[in-house]
Design a protein around this motif. Structure first.
Motif, PDB file in Angstrom:
ATOM      1  N   LEU A  24       0.829  -1.203   0.000  1.00 53.79           N
ATOM      2  CA  LEU A  24       0.000   0.000   0.000  1.00 53.79           C
ATOM      3  C   LEU A  24       0.864   1.253   0.000  1.00 53.79           C
ATOM      4  CD1 LEU A  24      -2.738  -1.142   2.541  1.00 53.79           C
ATOM      5  CD2 LEU A  24      -2.820  -1.143   0.047  1.00 53.79           C
ATOM      6  N   GLY A  25       1.982   1.179   0.733  1.00 56.10           N
ATOM      7  CA  GLY A  25       2.871   2.338   0.814  1.00 56.10           C
ATOM      8  C   GLY A  25       3.464   2.674  -0.544  1.00 56.10           C
ATOM      9  N   ALA A  26       3.897   1.655  -1.273  1.00 58.23           N
ATOM     10  CA  ALA A  26       4.508   1.906  -2.579  1.00 58.23           C
ATOM     11  C   ALA A  26       3.468   2.473  -3.552  1.00 58.23           C
ATOM     12  CB  ALA A  26       5.111   0.614  -3.126  1.00 58.23           C
ATOM     13  N   LEU A  27       2.248   1.911  -3.516  1.00 59.48           N
ATOM     14  CA  LEU A  27       1.194   2.414  -4.410  1.00 59.48           C
ATOM     15  C   LEU A  27       0.876   3.865  -4.094  1.00 59.48           C
ATOM     16  CD1 LEU A  27      -1.109  -0.722  -4.483  1.00 59.48           C
ATOM     17  CD2 LEU A  27       0.008   0.325  -6.458  1.00 59.48           C
ATOM     18  N   ALA A  77       2.750   6.012  -2.503  1.00 59.62           N
ATOM     19  CA  ALA A  77       3.912   6.850  -2.772  1.00 59.62           C
ATOM     20  C   ALA A  77       4.011   7.152  -4.266  1.00 59.62           C
ATOM     21  CB  ALA A  77       5.179   6.150  -2.279  1.00 59.62           C
ATOM     22  N   TYR A  78       3.694   6.157  -5.083  1.00 59.06           N
ATOM     23  CA  TYR A  78       3.723   6.360  -6.535  1.00 59.06           C
ATOM     24  C   TYR A  78       2.702   7.408  -6.931  1.00 59.06           C
ATOM     25  CZ  TYR A  78       3.208   5.353 -11.503  1.00 59.06           C
ATOM     26  OH  TYR A  78       3.135   5.462 -12.863  1.00 59.06           O
ATOM     27  N   ALA A  79       1.528   7.297  -6.347  1.00 55.53           N
ATOM     28  CA  ALA A  79       0.487   8.283  -6.643  1.00 55.53           C
ATOM     29  C   ALA A  79       0.941   9.681  -6.237  1.00 55.53           C
ATOM     30  CB  ALA A  79      -0.802   7.913  -5.916  1.00 55.53           C
ATOM     31  N   PHE A  80       1.498   9.790  -5.051  1.00 54.72           N
ATOM     32  CA  PHE A  80       1.933  11.108  -4.572  1.00 54.72           C
ATOM     33  C   PHE A  80       3.124  11.627  -5.373  1.00 54.72           C
ATOM     34  CE2 PHE A  80      -0.130  10.107  -0.347  1.00 54.72           C
ATOM     35  CZ  PHE A  80      -1.109  11.081  -0.479  1.00 54.72           C
ATOM     36  N   ALA A  81       3.936  10.738  -5.908  1.00 51.61           N
ATOM     37  CA  ALA A  81       5.136  11.181  -6.608  1.00 51.61           C
ATOM     38  C   ALA A  81       4.850  11.517  -8.070  1.00 51.61           C
ATOM     39  CB  ALA A  81       6.217  10.106  -6.517  1.00 51.61           C
ATOM     40  N   ARG A  82       3.930  10.771  -8.679  1.00 58.37           N
ATOM     41  CA  ARG A  82       3.821  10.870 -10.129  1.00 58.37           C
ATOM     42  C   ARG A  82       2.445  11.272 -10.669  1.00 58.37           C
ATOM     43  NH1 ARG A  82       8.503  11.468 -10.573  1.00 58.37           N
ATOM     44  NH2 ARG A  82      10.059   9.969 -11.301  1.00 58.37           N
ATOM     45  N   PHE A 132       4.411  -0.580 -15.481  1.00 57.33           N
ATOM     46  CA  PHE A 132       5.626   0.191 -15.227  1.00 57.33           C
ATOM     47  C   PHE A 132       5.998   0.109 -13.741  1.00 57.33           C
ATOM     48  CE2 PHE A 132       7.182   4.200 -13.462  1.00 57.33           C
ATOM     49  CZ  PHE A 132       8.439   4.230 -14.022  1.00 57.33           C
ATOM     50  N   PHE A 133       4.963   0.298 -12.904  1.00 54.62           N
ATOM     51  CA  PHE A 133       5.149   0.262 -11.456  1.00 54.62           C
ATOM     52  C   PHE A 133       5.773  -1.067 -11.038  1.00 54.62           C
ATOM     53  CE2 PHE A 133       3.319  -0.883  -7.306  1.00 54.62           C
ATOM     54  CZ  PHE A 133       3.788   0.169  -6.526  1.00 54.62           C
TER      55      PHE A 133
END
Lengths: 425, 285
Positions: free
Chosen positions: B97-100, B102-107, B190-191
């Motif tokens: 959940l953290g990676a998902l 974080a990806y949303a917040f980053a990209r 990609f993720f």
């Protein structure tokens, strides 16, 4: 894939079947929280098992709930969520029992299945009261004692069978025991030190000087009275004037003592077994009451108690059965011999079991005598955490010369009294 | 990106300087390992030997039975199982959940992104003690007290992991994603195939921290579980600590050794990924 599904369904069925209570037997399941770890906790667990074996209709689930402060947190959460256990061995019990969700043992203690309340030392009932009413059952109680190293006494030319009996003697003995053994200009053998919780020994000095910690209606702390200031001045003199006690080293006091670097140690009577084990026969241990102050001998008692929570009548009766059983003379004596806590009942002390124990371990005689002769119960009040911490800070300031006893105590009292004012009525 | 390049091998170090650095590191390592050695030494002692004036490093009699006694003092097998279930479940969940997130917040671009991110960061500023009672009431209302749900669900998402991973994702070049898109990658592909493999060091760091934090967690499991069979290892260690007297130091240390062993194992395993991750990202720089 189908096989996996079948296995999963089967597993679920087994799980559900395990949860559904089996009908037929009517065994009552009691939940019992206890806040004692170490050997003491093991003895509690053994007692619970023994009770279970003797009472086929009741099953007690003993749950260890961590240290005193951790247990208090757990009780607060449980009372708020209405998920309190049936009973518990909990510090500051009368406060919890007086809350919504708690209940008093008094109707049961006085009822047809009750006990002879006069058999329990009066001071323990006081300790188990809140605002004048008994709420809980005394169980594990202790008092501060003075332990001393008889070998060091002999080396210093002191009579090992006559420990200091007054404040003046305490200073004299401590001076004789304080030494720079290897002559490097630093003291490496101290006369006196105290194990942990400084406020408890200050309470001793305070009561020995005729003072009190808090008014009996708990509306105001009064440890900053002239009697209190004098008591803390005495403490300050031990450290700063006579230089017989190291400042701020309470956390390592017991280590200093068991390694022979300390002549006298103030510590809980509950620490006796542990001291004997840790000394391991390297020197002969002595134990005595704390010395008398200007107003005689006095100490305040400490420990946790058996608390009952509000459930159904049947459950409470079963809980009372356990409380009564745990404090029966024979079981109370057994508990005391195994842990070193003080027997709460006179009849427990008279049992052959306890008398044999005392004959073999004479040092255990001291604590019950202290309770009987000059044990005091401090009133139970909500701000005890703040108060004890404030007093400990005051003592520390004085030990390091950062404040006078008067200023330090006044500051501490003001802090606690401010919190008492905000107490919800 | 500079940060990633900097961790490449240091080739130009002179032997003298290298010796000094190694000496300093050795000193630091000795300092770090001291409590561990003391723990193992005490765990093998007789209680009478725990406190002596000249600290005794090697017990005169090796009491291996301390370990057996410690293991028997509480149902440690059960505690182990519980701790592993909880720590593994929480770590996997926080990583996923953290990676998902974080990806949303980053990209990704979406309304309220910054405010939401700040809100997440804000949860890191609130001490656990403050949320403990309300959280307990919530568990109680859901009838989750004394279950794995209460031990796992409230910790499934952690702001720390999201923050750390987001910062790491931001350092990866955007061109990677553009190239992947041109090659026909969806965001999720990609993720999964590019971003995560490149982020091994960050994932390992978050994994270690989360695992450790949950392995060591004491107060929440203590409050939210009320049967011995639902307890975790840190609560088990408390069984040896007495209130006023007889703390069983030797058993406490023996238990500490076997409670700590899996943590060391996790670290050793994850350490490999640290190094692997560094070499991969180093190539790219």
């Amino acid at each position: 894939m189908r096989a996996v599904r079948v296995v999963l369904v089967l597993a679920l069925v087994v799980l559900v079947a395990g949860v559904v209570p089996t009908r037929g037997q009517q065994r009552m399941n009691l939940q019992f929280w206890y806040s004692l770890g170490g050997l003491d906790g093991q003895v509690v667990a053994e007692m619970v098992n023994k009770f279970d074996a003797e009472h086929p209709d009741i099953v007690v689930e003993g749950v260890f709930t961590g240290s005193y402060p951790d247990t208090a947190r757990k009780v607060i959460a449980a009372l708020a969520a209405k998920t309190a256990p049936d009973l518990g061995l909990i510090p500051a019990g009368p406060l919890w029992a007086s809350q919504k969700g708690g209940t008093s043992i008094l109707p049961y203690a006085r009822g047809p299945n009750g006990i002879d309340m006069r058999d329990v030392f009066e001071v323990f009932w006081e300790y188990n009261s809140y605002q004048g009413q008994v709420y809980t059952m005394p169980f594990n109680n202790s008092v501060p004692l003075m332990y001393y190293n008889k070998d060091l006494f002999k080396k210093a030319g002191l009579d090992p069978n006559r420990p200091p009996a007054t404040w003046e003697e305490l200073v004299r003995y401590a001076r004789a025991l304080t030494r720079d053994v290897n002559a490097d200009g630093r003291i490496d053998q101290w006369g006196l030190n105290m194990h942990g919780g400084k406020h408890w020994y200050f309470e001793g000095f305070l009561y020995q000087n005729g003072g009190r910690y808090i008014t009996s209606d708990t509306s105001r702390v009064i440890f900053d009275s002239p009697a209190g200031v004098e008591a803390l001045q005495f403490w300050s003199d031990l450290v700063r004037r006579h230089k017989v006690m190291p400042p701020g080293e309470q956390a390592i006091a017991s280590r200093q003592f068991v390694t022979g670097q300390l002549g006298m140690l103030f510590r809980s009577s509950g620490g006796l077994a542990s001291l004997l084990r840790e000394i391991g026969g390297r020197f002969e241990l002595g134990a005595a009451p704390l010395p008398a102050g200007p107003k005689g001998r006095a100490v305040t008692i400490g420990g946790a108690m058996l608390v009952m929570f509000e459930t159904t009548r049947e459950r409470q009766q079963a809980a009372w059965e356990l409380i009564k059983w745990m404090t029966e003379p024979l079981n109370a004596a057994e508990w005391a011999t195994k842990t070193g806590y003080i027997p709460i009942r006179r009849s427990a002390i008279r049992t052959a079991r306890y008398q044999e124990f005392l004959a073999a371990n004479p040092l255990y005689r001291v604590a019950p005598e202290v309770v009987r002769d000059h044990g005091y119960a401090k009133p139970q009040y909500w701000e005890i955490g703040t108060a004890d911490e404030a007093v400990q800070q005051a003592i520390e300031q004085v030990e390091f010369g950062r404040a006078t006893p008067e200023a330090a105590l006044r500051g501490a009292a003001a802090k606690v009294n401010a919190e008492i004012k905000q107490r919800p009525q | 990106m500079n940060r990633l390049v900097a961790v490449a091998p240091l080739p130009t170090l002179r032997t003298g300087r290298r010796a000094v650095i190694h000496l300093l590191l050795l000193g630091g390592a000795a300092l770090m390992i001291f409590p561990f050695i003391w723990m193992i030494s005490t765990s093998l002692k007789d209680i009478g030997e725990v406190f002596t004036v000249a600290p005794k490093w090697i017990p005169s009699v090796l009491r291996f039975d301390n370990y057996a006694a410690a293991w028997r003092a509480a149902p440690f097998g059960r505690f182990y199982l519980n701790s592993i279930i909880v720590a593994v479940a929480v770590t996997l969940s926080q990583l996923t959940l953290g990676a998902l997130a974080a990806y949303a917040f980053a990209r990704l671009q979406f309304p309220g992104k910054d405010a939401l991110f700040l809100l997440f960061l804000g949860t890191m500023m609130i001490p656990d003690q403050i949320t403990m009672i309300p959280a307990f009431l919530l568990m109680s209302w859901l009838k989750w007290t004394n279950t794995y749900y209460a031990l796992i669900v409230p910790n499934m998402v952690g702001a720390f992991g999201i923050f750390l991973l987001r910062q790491f994702f931001l350092t990866l070049p955007r061109e990677l994603e553009d190239a992947a898109k041109i090659d026909g990658c969806s965001r999720l592909t990609f993720f999964r195939l590019v971003l995560l493999p490149l982020s091994k060091p960050a994932l390992a760091a978050v994994g270690i921290f989360t695992f450790l934090h949950n392995w060591n967690s004491y107060l929440w499991p203590l409050i939210v579980t009320s049967t011995t069979s639902m307890r975790t290892l840190p609560v088990g260690l408390r069984f040896f600590v007495a209130q006023e007297g007889a703390t069983q130091w030797t058993l406490l240390m023996a238990a500490s050794v076997f409670v700590m062993a899996p943590v060391l194992l996790v670290f050793l395993l994850a350490q490999r990924y640290f190094i692997e991750g560094v070499s991969i990202t180093g190539l790219k720089g």
